[in-house]
Motif scaffolding. Structure first.
Motif, short mmCIF file in Angstrom:
data_model
loop_
_atom_site.label_atom_id
_atom_site.label_comp_id
_atom_site.label_asym_id
_atom_site.label_seq_id
_atom_site.Cartn_x
_atom_site.Cartn_y
_atom_site.Cartn_z
N TRP A 1 22.95 3.84 -44.73
CA TRP A 1 22.74 4.04 -43.32
C TRP A 1 22.28 2.59 -42.33
O TRP A 1 22.81 2.47 -41.47
CB TRP A 1 21.64 4.93 -42.99
CG TRP A 1 22.03 6.28 -43.30
CD1 TRP A 1 21.97 7.10 -44.33
CD2 TRP A 1 22.59 7.23 -42.43
NE1 TRP A 1 22.43 8.38 -44.20
CE2 TRP A 1 22.97 8.22 -42.95
CE3 TRP A 1 23.44 6.91 -40.96
CZ2 TRP A 1 23.82 9.48 -42.50
CZ3 TRP A 1 24.01 8.12 -40.31
CH2 TRP A 1 24.31 9.04 -41.37
N ARG B 1 28.69 2.85 -34.69
CA ARG B 1 27.28 2.41 -35.27
C ARG B 1 26.28 3.23 -34.93
O ARG B 1 25.03 2.78 -34.79
CB ARG B 1 27.10 0.81 -35.08
CG ARG B 1 28.50 -0.01 -35.18
CD ARG B 1 27.81 -0.78 -36.37
NE ARG B 1 29.24 -1.17 -37.19
CZ ARG B 1 29.31 -1.54 -38.32
NH1 ARG B 1 28.51 -0.75 -39.26
NH2 ARG B 1 30.03 -2.23 -39.06
N HIS B 2 26.75 4.47 -34.80
CA HIS B 2 25.62 5.38 -34.45
C HIS B 2 25.97 6.88 -34.69
O HIS B 2 27.14 7.30 -34.43
CB HIS B 2 25.17 5.21 -33.01
CG HIS B 2 23.87 5.68 -32.76
ND1 HIS B 2 23.67 7.14 -32.13
CD2 HIS B 2 22.46 5.60 -33.07
CE1 HIS B 2 22.61 7.31 -31.84
NE2 HIS B 2 21.89 6.60 -32.66
N SER C 1 23.68 -2.82 -34.38
CA SER C 1 23.27 -1.91 -33.28
C SER C 1 21.79 -1.60 -33.22
O SER C 1 21.41 -1.20 -32.23
CB SER C 1 24.08 -0.96 -33.18
OG SER C 1 23.52 0.27 -34.47
N TYR D 1 24.60 1.15 -39.37
CA TYR D 1 23.91 0.85 -37.85
C TYR D 1 24.25 -0.45 -37.59
O TYR D 1 24.46 -0.99 -36.33
CB TYR D 1 22.61 1.29 -37.81
CG TYR D 1 22.02 2.67 -37.79
CD1 TYR D 1 22.86 3.61 -37.08
CD2 TYR D 1 21.14 3.20 -38.77
CE1 TYR D 1 22.56 5.13 -37.27
CE2 TYR D 1 20.82 4.54 -38.94
CZ TYR D 1 21.63 5.47 -38.25
OH TYR D 1 21.31 6.87 -38.25
N TYR E 1 14.26 5.49 -38.37
CA TYR E 1 15.23 5.92 -39.31
C TYR E 1 15.14 6.13 -40.80
O TYR E 1 15.53 7.17 -41.25
CB TYR E 1 16.81 5.30 -39.01
CG TYR E 1 17.06 5.25 -37.64
CD1 TYR E 1 18.23 6.47 -37.35
CD2 TYR E 1 16.56 4.81 -36.44
CE1 TYR E 1 18.79 6.66 -35.81
CE2 TYR E 1 16.83 5.09 -35.20
CZ TYR E 1 17.96 5.77 -34.91
OH TYR E 1 18.19 6.12 -33.78
N PHE F 1 14.93 0.40 -37.34
CA PHE F 1 15.53 1.10 -38.65
C PHE F 1 14.24 1.63 -39.35
O PHE F 1 14.08 2.96 -39.72
CB PHE F 1 16.61 0.33 -39.42
CG PHE F 1 16.91 1.08 -40.48
CD1 PHE F 1 17.91 1.90 -40.28
CD2 PHE F 1 16.54 0.82 -41.94
CE1 PHE F 1 18.54 2.92 -41.24
CE2 PHE F 1 17.18 1.62 -42.71
CZ PHE F 1 18.09 2.53 -42.50
N ARG G 1 23.56 13.29 -38.01
CA ARG G 1 22.74 12.32 -39.06
C ARG G 1 22.20 13.44 -40.15
O ARG G 1 22.44 13.24 -41.28
CB ARG G 1 21.60 11.61 -38.57
CG ARG G 1 22.14 10.33 -38.07
CD ARG G 1 20.80 9.41 -37.72
NE ARG G 1 19.44 9.99 -37.28
CZ ARG G 1 19.38 9.67 -36.10
NH1 ARG G 1 20.10 9.43 -35.06
NH2 ARG G 1 18.30 10.34 -35.58
#
Ligand code: SF4
Length: 198
Positions: A60, A32-33, A67, A64, A77, A73, A39
């Motif tokens: 994405w 989960r990462h 998590s 994730y 992210y 996020f 990435r």
């Protein structure tokens, strides 16, 4: 090839991804990462494969899972995904990385899975992925791939994997991605594999 939605990625990965991207995808699913370099390599690949920025964000976010909080996020992210699509910062249209770049960039450190498995994984790990993930079991095939890797011809090894795993689609040894073209870009690998399925 038209748009690829987030939901389509799992199946395309299983059937058509080259080993570098398959390895990133599986790590994301299992852990989960993914660390930063992974990435970036994976996001640019998905973008070039036809995943829109909206679908990339869905992909994405789901990847994730629990998590990460929505807040984290969205703050950290989402920006990076949009940045890779040239929608933030200096708005550069970053191209997907070719094999040369993936092979010569800084290799994966502990806990990282980016890079090219033919170059950056140990022969033992590589062989176990070839047999378990790609179902390549003939000794002669495995030895040929290992030989290419030991000689530093990573793209030759990758091309041979493509040929073996597409034999049932009529691809013969030496044909590569078509007319003898060897693998030089993961997006060409996936595009040709998807084309052969049609
Ligand atoms: Fe990926 Fe290229 Fe390595 Fe194949 S040779 S695994 S496409 S980086």
């Amino acid at each position: 090839d038209g748009e690829v939605t987030a939901d389509m990625v799992d199946e395309i990965a299983r059937k058509h991804f080259p080993m570098c991207m398959r390895s990133l995808h599986e790590t994301l699913r299992a852990d989960r990462h993914l660390k930063h370099a992974g990435r970036l390599q994976f996001t640019l690949f998905l973008k070039a494969m036809g995943v829109s920025v909206e679908e990339a964000i869905v992909f994405w976010r789901k990847g994730y899972g629990q998590s990460m909080t929505d807040d984290k996020f969205n703050k950290e992210y989402k920006y990076n995904i949009r940045h890779s699509y040239g929608l933030e910062g200096k708005r550069a249209d970053y191209p997907a990385m070719n094999c040369q770049r993936i092979i010569t960039q800084n290799g994966p450190g502990p806990g990282e899975t980016h890079g090219c498995p033919f170059c950056h994984h140990s022969i033992d790990n590589l062989t176990s992925s070839l047999t378990s993930v790609y179902r390549i079991t003939a000794q002669a095939d495995l030895m040929e791939i290992q030989r290419a890797v030991k000689d530093g011809f990573y793209h030759v090894a990758c091309t041979r994997v493509f040929e073996i795993t597409h034999a049932e689609r009529g691809v013969k040894k030496g044909e590569g991605l078509g007319a003898g073209e060897s693998v030089a870009h993961p997006n060409k690998y996936v595009a040709r594999s998807r084309e052969l399925e049609k």
